[in-house]
Each structure stands twice: as C-alpha cells, then as structure tokens.
Design an enzyme around this catalytic site. Structure first.
Site, PDB file in Angstrom:
ATOM      1  N   THR A 273      72.028  -7.294  23.721  1.00 15.51           N
ATOM      2  CA  THR A 273      73.485  -7.182  23.728  1.00 15.51           C
ATOM      3  C   THR A 273      74.093  -8.225  22.803  1.00 15.51           C
ATOM      4  OG1 THR A 273      73.205  -6.627  26.054  1.00 15.51           O
ATOM      5  CG2 THR A 273      75.441  -6.880  25.260  1.00 15.51           C
TER       6      THR A 273
ATOM      7  N   HIS B  99      69.067  -5.623  40.788  1.00 19.87           N
ATOM      8  CA  HIS B  99      70.037  -6.724  40.749  1.00 19.87           C
ATOM      9  C   HIS B  99      71.359  -6.316  41.414  1.00 19.87           C
ATOM     10  CE1 HIS B  99      71.398  -5.438  36.445  1.00 19.87           C
ATOM     11  NE2 HIS B  99      72.086  -4.819  37.351  1.00 19.87           N
ATOM     12  N   HIS B 100      71.466  -5.044  41.800  1.00 26.93           N
ATOM     13  CA  HIS B 100      72.613  -4.641  42.611  1.00 26.93           C
ATOM     14  C   HIS B 100      72.328  -4.874  44.092  1.00 26.93           C
ATOM     15  CE1 HIS B 100      74.580  -2.464  39.262  1.00 26.93           C
ATOM     16  NE2 HIS B 100      73.350  -2.303  38.846  1.00 26.93           N
TER      17      HIS B 100
ATOM     18  N   LYS C  38      73.923  -7.181  19.257  1.00 24.02           N
ATOM     19  CA  LYS C  38      74.969  -6.228  18.872  1.00 24.02           C
ATOM     20  C   LYS C  38      76.291  -6.944  18.587  1.00 24.02           C
ATOM     21  CE  LYS C  38      75.020  -2.064  19.775  1.00 24.02           C
ATOM     22  NZ  LYS C  38      74.128  -1.478  18.800  1.00 24.02           N
TER      23      LYS C  38
ATOM     24  N   GLU D 241      72.930   4.514  34.410  1.00 25.52           N
ATOM     25  CA  GLU D 241      74.250   5.150  34.320  1.00 25.52           C
ATOM     26  C   GLU D 241      75.278   4.206  33.687  1.00 25.52           C
ATOM     27  OE1 GLU D 241      75.449   8.123  34.978  1.00 25.52           O
ATOM     28  OE2 GLU D 241      77.565   7.599  34.814  1.00 25.52           O
TER      29      GLU D 241
ATOM     30  N   HIS E  95      88.212   7.126  43.336  1.00 26.26           N
ATOM     31  CA  HIS E  95      88.542   6.419  42.102  1.00 26.26           C
ATOM     32  C   HIS E  95      87.268   6.112  41.323  1.00 26.26           C
ATOM     33  CE1 HIS E  95      89.967   3.365  39.323  1.00 26.26           C
ATOM     34  NE2 HIS E  95      89.163   2.475  39.871  1.00 26.26           N
TER      35      HIS E  95
ATOM     36  N   TYR F 197      74.702   2.017  31.449  1.00 20.09           N
ATOM     37  CA  TYR F 197      74.486   2.026  30.004  1.00 20.09           C
ATOM     38  C   TYR F 197      74.831   3.364  29.395  1.00 20.09           C
ATOM     39  CZ  TYR F 197      72.624  -2.493  30.771  1.00 20.09           C
ATOM     40  OH  TYR F 197      72.523  -3.792  31.137  1.00 20.09           O
TER      41      TYR F 197
ATOM     42  N   ARG G  49      85.185  -6.928  48.592  1.00 24.48           N
ATOM     43  CA  ARG G  49      85.627  -5.663  48.000  1.00 24.48           C
ATOM     44  C   ARG G  49      86.019  -4.682  49.093  1.00 24.48           C
ATOM     45  NH1 ARG G  49      80.655  -3.390  44.578  1.00 24.48           N
ATOM     46  NH2 ARG G  49      82.089  -1.697  44.184  1.00 24.48           N
TER      47      ARG G  49
ATOM     48  N   ASP H 238      77.032  23.069  14.245  1.00 23.22           N
ATOM     49  CA  ASP H 238      77.516  22.920  15.623  1.00 23.22           C
ATOM     50  C   ASP H 238      76.345  22.378  16.422  1.00 23.22           C
ATOM     51  OD1 ASP H 238      78.870  23.012  17.985  1.00 23.22           O
ATOM     52  OD2 ASP H 238      79.267  25.158  17.979  1.00 23.22           O
TER      53      ASP H 238
ATOM     54  N   SER I 195      75.167  19.329  34.857  1.00 22.10           N
ATOM     55  CA  SER I 195      75.929  19.423  33.617  1.00 22.10           C
ATOM     56  C   SER I 195      75.465  18.366  32.625  1.00 22.10           C
ATOM     57  CB  SER I 195      77.407  19.263  33.943  1.00 22.10           C
ATOM     58  OG  SER I 195      78.118  18.772  32.844  1.00 22.10           O
ATOM     59  N   SER I 196      75.259  17.139  33.120  1.00 20.76           N
ATOM     60  CA  SER I 196      74.836  16.060  32.221  1.00 20.76           C
ATOM     61  C   SER I 196      73.448  16.313  31.660  1.00 20.76           C
ATOM     62  CB  SER I 196      74.801  14.724  32.964  1.00 20.76           C
ATOM     63  OG  SER I 196      76.073  14.406  33.404  1.00 20.76           O
TER      64      SER I 196
ATOM     65  N   HIS J 182      71.870   2.038  37.494  1.00 21.24           N
ATOM     66  CA  HIS J 182      71.961   1.076  36.414  1.00 21.24           C
ATOM     67  C   HIS J 182      71.899   1.706  35.039  1.00 21.24           C
ATOM     68  CE1 HIS J 182      72.862  -2.828  35.107  1.00 21.24           C
ATOM     69  NE2 HIS J 182      72.044  -2.604  34.107  1.00 21.24           N
TER      70      HIS J 182
ATOM     71  N   SER K 284      80.540   0.395  16.316  1.00 23.84           N
ATOM     72  CA  SER K 284      79.821   0.156  15.071  1.00 23.84           C
ATOM     73  C   SER K 284      80.451   0.930  13.921  1.00 23.84           C
ATOM     74  CB  SER K 284      78.356   0.585  15.209  1.00 23.84           C
ATOM     75  OG  SER K 284      77.717  -0.204  16.176  1.00 23.84           O
TER      76      SER K 284
ATOM     77  N   TRP L 247      81.575   4.700  46.054  1.00 16.86           N
ATOM     78  CA  TRP L 247      80.927   5.649  45.139  1.00 16.86           C
ATOM     79  C   TRP L 247      79.414   5.578  45.261  1.00 16.86           C
ATOM     80  CZ3 TRP L 247      78.140   5.431  40.313  1.00 16.86           C
ATOM     81  CH2 TRP L 247      77.785   4.154  39.900  1.00 16.86           C
TER      82      TRP L 247
END
Lengths: 503, 281
Positions: free
Chosen positions: A299, A273-274, A302, A226, A45, A228, A421, A75, A140-141, A224, A239, A110
């Site tokens: 943040t 921080h994880h 924004k 990732e 998941h 963002y 969890r 293009d 790919s990314s 991390h 926006s 994950w």
C-alpha cells in the site's frame, strides 16, 4: 444502469446514515424509540453501501464501461451474462429493502453474526430475506467476475500485453479474481446459516455441537478480501487520473501492478484481524498481527508511486485531480489508523468502538467513495458526451472534503474514550464530539444534494465534449473513440504493437 | 482537515499521557484514552503513544509531499513534464523503509500481546456471563455466590450516577490483585469491556474465554457491552467497583448472605430450560 442503481443505493444508504447521525446528535432518545429499528438501520446502511453502492459503481458501472474501451475490445465478452448480473443485483436490492420492512427487520449488523442471527433470536423472515439478497448479490458478482476475467484475458487489442494494460484494467482483473475466490465462501456460509435457521442444522449453534466463531472465520475470509474488492478499483482509477493530470506516465508501473496483486493475495490471509477479541489463541493473534502489518508495504508503494508520478509533472487541478489528491490524503489517514488497529494489543482497547468506525469510513467512505467521484468527473464526458460544470465540481469537492472530515475525525476521539459501536444512545460524556460529527453529516448531505444538481446540469446543460477533453496526458484507448462512446467501439482494431507500456 | 490534524495530534499525545486525571468513566471532549488503571492499560497506552507519533509522522510526511508537489509541479511553475518513470534506488527505499518502521512497531506489539494474554498466577477468579441484556457474575473462590447486574433506567438514577452506565449491582473487586476473568454467554455474543482496565473479550455461547486484570486504584470503572447483541445492546453496561483488599473481604461476607449460590442458580436455570423446552426450534 449500474450507475443508476448505485445512485439509488447511495441515496437509500446515505439517508439511513443521516437518520443514524440525527439520532446520535445529542444524548437521549430523539426519534428512534424502537431500538430494533435502529439496529436494522445500522445493518442495512452497511449492506447497502457495500453491496449496492460501492461495488456496482466501481465494478459494475465504471468497470463495465471503461475496461472494454481501455483494452480495445468492442464490449464485454458476455453481454447477456452482464445483463443477468445486473438484474440479479436489482432483485437483491429489492429483497434487502423488503427484509428491512418485514418481521422486524434484520438487526444483526452487516456481519450477521450468529447466534443473534439464528431463528431463536431473529424469528420471522427478515434475516432469511437478507440472506437470499446476499446470495443473489454474490451470484451477480461471481458472474460479473467471470465476465471481466474472460474479457481481459482474451479480448485485448493486438500488442496489448498484460504488462501494457492500463492500471485500471489491472485493478479490475485483480478484483475479479478476489470476487471469484471470496464470494463462494460467503455463499457457503450463508447457506449454512439458512439451514441453521430453517432446517434444524447446527453449524453455528453451540448447543448442537456447532460453533458461532466458525461463522466469523468464514465471514471474514470473505469479508477481508471484500474490503479490497471495494478499494482496488479505486486504486486503478486514481492511477489513471494522477497520470493524466500530471501529464506524465505512471511512475513504477510494474511495481504498481504487482503491488495490487500482492495486496490481493495477502488480503486472503489476514481475516482474523477482525476477530482479535473472540478468544483466539495468542499465537494465532500474533500471526495475524504480522500478516496484517505486511499489507502496509504494497500500500505504501502505491501511495509513494502516485506522489512520484506527480513529481516533476505539470499538474492541472481539474475536478477529478482534486478528488484524486483528496483520496490519497484521506486514504493515508485511514491507512495509518489501520496500522494501529493491526496491533492486537492496542486493538483490544479500541475494538468495536468508534475508532474502528472512523477507520473504515476513512478508507471506504472517503477512499472508495472519493474514487467513485473521481471516476465520475473523469469519465462522465466519455459516458454522456457532455462536460460537467467545472466550478460546481470543485465546490462539490471542497464541501465534501470538509464535511466528511468533520463527520469522521471526531469518531477517533470517541473510540479512544471507549464509545462502543452500534448503540442508539450514549453516555452523556460523549455528547460533544457526537454533536460535531452530526454537524459534519449535515455538511456532507448538502454536498450530496449539490452532486445530484451537478448530474442534472451535466445532462441538461453540459457542453458537448470531444474524444479527448483532457489533452496529452490522457493516453489510454478510451480517449481515442468519440464521446459518448458508441455501442460498438473500436471497429478498427487498434494496434498497440509500437506503443509504450500503457502507463 | 490537514490543519485540524496538525493541531490535534500533539494534543492527543499530551491528553493520552496525562494520566494524572483520575478518569474511570468517559469524559466530555477528551481526545485520548480514559486514564489507565491497570498495568495492561498502561502498556497499551505506551504502545499507542509510540504508534501515534509514527502515524502522525507518516501522515504529515505524505501531506507535505502532496503540498510540495502541488505547489512546485503545477502547470504554471513547471509547464514541461519530465518523463521519468523509474528510479530503482527510490523504489527500493520506499519498500525497505516501511519494513523497518513496521519492525519498530511489531516488536513492542508482540511483547504487549503476550503480556496481556493471561495471568501467570491469578490470585482469584471471577466468572462473567452475558445475557440479553444484563451481566451476571460469579465468585467461585469466595463461596461461589452469584448476582445479576442490570442498568439503572433513566428515571431511577440517583445523584451522581452516570446515565446509561450505572448498574444496580456493581462487580466489587480488590485492588492490587491478579484477577482471572472467565467469560461466557447464555444466549448470543456479547463483549465485556472496561476501557480504563482494558479488559475486552467476547462472551461466546459454548466457549469459555479467559483474560486477566489487575486494578491499580480504588474507584468505579465503567464500560459497556461491545458486541451487537440485539435490541438492548446499548443498555447493558459494566460497572466495576475496585476496593481495598480488606473492604473486599467485608463485602464478600455480606454478599454471601445477600446473593444466591451459583450452583443452585444453575439448577433453577436448568429447570426453567427443561420446563420451557427447546423443542420450539
């Protein structure tokens, strides 16, 4: 095609989460009596939603479609590279699903933390398949990121300076740089894990002088940014939409653009921080607390700029605007619980509990996914040439909004009470809120069914739309070409020289 | 949602503050933390309550702005949009004010962080070792005995034992004592967590992690493994039984007789490892 892949991913990943919620609806074992299978569901998941839903939808789908249109390019710079980057992703999804079906599946979460993901505790090919899948998705990314950077830096219409680019293009540019810098770190870590598993190395094995914590540092150095990568394109979309429907240019354009850049930069220096409970030195934790709190500043800029954009505007509440306002509010809710989690002390209490699950579902499931729906309703006219059914769109929004809040808000309470969890069964005291949460999942599932009906109606019965269905507020270049946009757009190069910053 | 949050926010605050209810295990429908039973947990609750006020304030403020904007500046009430796109004063304000708020949060946060890191002068030490899927405990200061602690399966539960939380051998500890906790793991990552005492630390193979706790009240405190550790991750609970110092001394005497010494246990473990061999990997 990215969108189709994302929808398939969404159905698979969503179905898994509904299985999880069904299992957790009441205490005791419902129908998943193989707990390895439960862990595989949790793992798949997470991976599917991150790599095969949110990323292809926002970056692959809307990024590839809209960025060239917005900057006045025909293009993307490398269409063939784009093609291989899509098929790599399709192959990666197949590999990941295969991983779930063979050798017991990867029940590692994950995050794939060793030693649990080592050969000793996960023999069989499942984890290897998952690693290869992530390798392909990463490749790919990276290819996609190179393509975006080249396109955005080289193929802008004359007069469109960097400071005149629409904010969505800015967001994709920052995202592409994050991908380019973060993905190789993941690839390196994955390769080390692969050789640990198969070729007797011991990068992460304490018995051989390695360190399982090293994996966590490498993983979160990727992980991390990732986060963002998933949310920044959403910021860009919001926006555009807020500005369009307020019929007002974006407030504080430069601040918005550089807020995203600074979020991207700071995103690279907050990874631990994880890891507040892995036994890091107390000074290290103090640093990461400070760095993490700092992210709240850009943040906040924004959020306030979006509100200031609406302030004094003349707002029309079409479906995309509803989703955008829903995004802003839910993202704030997810953001402030992030402030709580940033404090290593309090985090000790709620680390690895449902509080964290609630937090990241508010920012991702309700942040990123709401921005995907925003973008869908905003641009589907441009992409398909047909208009979505307005009334159904609004109903879809309200059902989803109510459903996800019933689904995720009680998780805060469960987390504060200490429910961990990734457990297939829980102590009886947690039953009440879990029941509420599973009910919310049902409501959300209904909303999703409605969404697919809306897609079907749009393509079969939607009325044709003109080049610009949104009126004077929509000032970006994609609204100057016909709908649906032709394969090769902007044959006459638009001149941006005399225009205001595209804000 | 907005409505729910508004109704619930003060509720959470009161529930979290109402520490008088003696909860050492999770309770149905509760909104806040389990009742604190250690000085660290009390301080965490304090900071969390401060944070909760701040974040509820922020959320309501943003919600208020959104609602105001939606009512005041919609198409009907404001047909002509303004063209303002810059206002330096307000932009500086909404950068500076959050910074101040963050400072307010950060100062107590750092104090707490350093306070909870480790005990100044611990009066005793226990070692906690995570295994797939049970915990074992060692008492090096009290004759170095050791025992394993497994979950009580559903069909063997006695009256009053909470399902999935009860264990066969509880960790018995004295109250009002600074206890150093050393953690490691035998196989994969685990995390030893007791919410009411707020000890939560990962058990990492090859590392020894240190934390501390001081239990204020007698009672049984339940927790669970909090790091995904494989198939039975959800079924290796922690149960701490806090007793008076005298009762603890009595318990130690019987425990010494009942349980094996840690060093002999280690030897048998090593012997087992040598027998089965690690060449398979």
């Amino acid at each position: 095609m990215y969108m189709v892949l994302a929808m398939i991913g969404g159905v698979v990943g969503g179905a898994m989460s509904w299985f999880i919620r069904l299992e957790l609806a009441v205490p005791g074992i419902q129908f998943i009596d193989d707990f390895q299978f439960y862990n595989v569901l949790v793992t798949a998941h997470g991976l599917i939603m991150v790599f095969f839903v949110v990323m292809p939808a926002l970056i692959g789908g809307f990024g590839n479609w809209i960025v060239p249109l917005m900057i006045g390019a025909p293009d993307m710079a490398f269409p063939r590279m784009n093609n291989i980057s899509f098929w790599l992703l399709a192959a990666a999804l197949i590999l990941l699903v295969t991983a779930g079906l063979i050798g017991g599946g990867p029940g590692t979460g994950w995050t794939v933390y060793p030693p649990l993901s080592n050969a000793e505790y996960h023999p069989g090919p499942a984890v290897d398949f998952a690693i290869l899948s992530l390798h392909l998705a990463g490749a790919s990314s990276v290819l996609g990121a190179i393509n975006f950077i080249t396109t955005i830096l080289n193929m802008r219409a004359p007069g469109m300076t960097l400071h005149r680019m629409p904010l969505f293009v800015w967001s994709i540019l920052v995202t592409a740089f994050l991908l380019l810098l973060a993905m190789p770190v993941l690839a390196g870590a994955l390769t080390m894990l692969l050789t640990d598993r198969n070729f007797g190395t011991s990068f992460f094995d304490a018995a051989g002088g390695g360190d399982p914590i090293l994996w966590q540092h490498l993983f979160w150095f990727f992980g991390h940014p990732e986060v963002y990568i998933m949310i920044l394109p959403g910021f860009g979309i919001i926006s555009q939409v807020v500005s369009t429907f307020s019929r007002k240019p974006v407030f504080g354009y430069l601040g918005m653009a550089y807020a995203m850049v600074s979020i991207g930069v700071i995103g690279f220096i907050v990874w631990a921080h994880h890891m507040y409970t892995v036994g890091l030195d107390v000074d290290t934790r103090a640093y990461f607390v400070a760095a993490t709190l700092v992210i709240a500043v850009p943040t906040g800029i924004k959020i306030f700029s979006w509100i200031a954009t609406m302030w004094g505007g003349s707002i029309r509440f079409d479906t995309p605007m509803l989703w955008a306002m829903g995004f802003i509010f839910l993202f704030v809710v997810g953001g402030v619980t992030g402030l709580v989690l940033a404090n290593a002390g309090v985090d000790t209490a709620v680390h690895d509990t449902y509080y964290v699950v609630a937090h990241f579902h508010y920012v991702l499931s309700l942040g990123a996914v709401f921005s995907i729906f925003t973008a869908f309703y905003y641009w589907i006219g441009k992409m398909s040439g047909r208009r979505y059914p307005e009334m159904l769109g609004r109903i879809h929004f309200w059902i989803t909004f109510i459903g996800v809040n019933i689904l995720f808000f009680p998780m805060h309470f469960l987390g504060l009470q200490g429910m961990p969890r990734r457990i297939p069964d829980y102590a009886d005291a947690y039953a009440g809120w879990n029941m509420v949460s599973s009910f919310g999942a049902l409501v959300t599932a209904l909303a999703t069914v409605l969404f697919f009906f809306i897609v079907y109606r749009t393509f079969t019965a939607g009325e044709k739309v003109a080049a610009n269905p949104w009126g004077e507020g929509a000032t970006t270049l994609e609204w100057t070409v016909e709908s649906p946009a032709p394969f090769h757009t902007h044959e006459e190069i638009p001149d941006m020289g005399g225009r205001q910053p595209a804000e | 949602m907005s409505k729910r949050l508004r109704i619930l926010a003060p509720l959470i605050a009161t529930c979290a503050a109402a520490g008088s209810a003696l909860a050492a295990a999770p309770e149905p429908w509760r909104l806040g933390f389990q009742a604190a039973a250690s000085p660290v947990m009390e301080r965490i609750e304090e900071l969390h309550n401060l944070l909760l006020v701040i974040i509820t304030g922020i959320t309501l403020f943003v919600l208020g702005l959104l609602v105001y904007v939606a009512l005041r500046f919609n198409e009907k009430s404001n047909p002509v949009p303004s063209t303002t796109t810059h206002n330096t004063v307000i932009e500086v304000l909404w950068t500076a004010v959050p910074v101040v708020i963050l400072m307010v949060m950060a100062v107590p946060s750092f104090k707490l962080l350093y306070f909870m890191d480790r005990a100044q002068d611990a009066e005793m030490t226990i070692k906690v070792i995570g295994h797939q899927w049970y915990w074992s405990y060692e008492y090096p200061d009290h004759g170095d005995f050791t025992f394993d602690s497994f979950m009580v399966p559903d069909d063997e539960l006695k009256d009053g034992q909470p399902r999935l939380l009860a264990v066969d051998n509880k960790v018995v500890l004295p109250i009002n004592t600074d206890i150093r906790v050393l953690l490691t793991s035998d196989d994969v990552l685990h995390a030893w967590a007791v919410p009411a005492l707020i000890t939560k630390l990962d058990a990492v193979p090859g590392r020894i992690n240190e934390t501390w706790m001081r239990i204020n009240r007698e009672g049984t405190y339940y927790g669970q493994c909090s790091e995904l550790c494989g198939v039975n991750h959800g079924f290796m609970p922690v149960a701490v039984e806090a007793v008076s110092k005298e009762a603890f001394r009595t318990w130690v005497k019987t425990a010494k007789k009942e349980f094996a010494r840690a060093d002999t246990d280690v030897d048998t473990n090593l012997a087992q490892v040598a027998e089965t061999g690690t060449g398979a990997r």
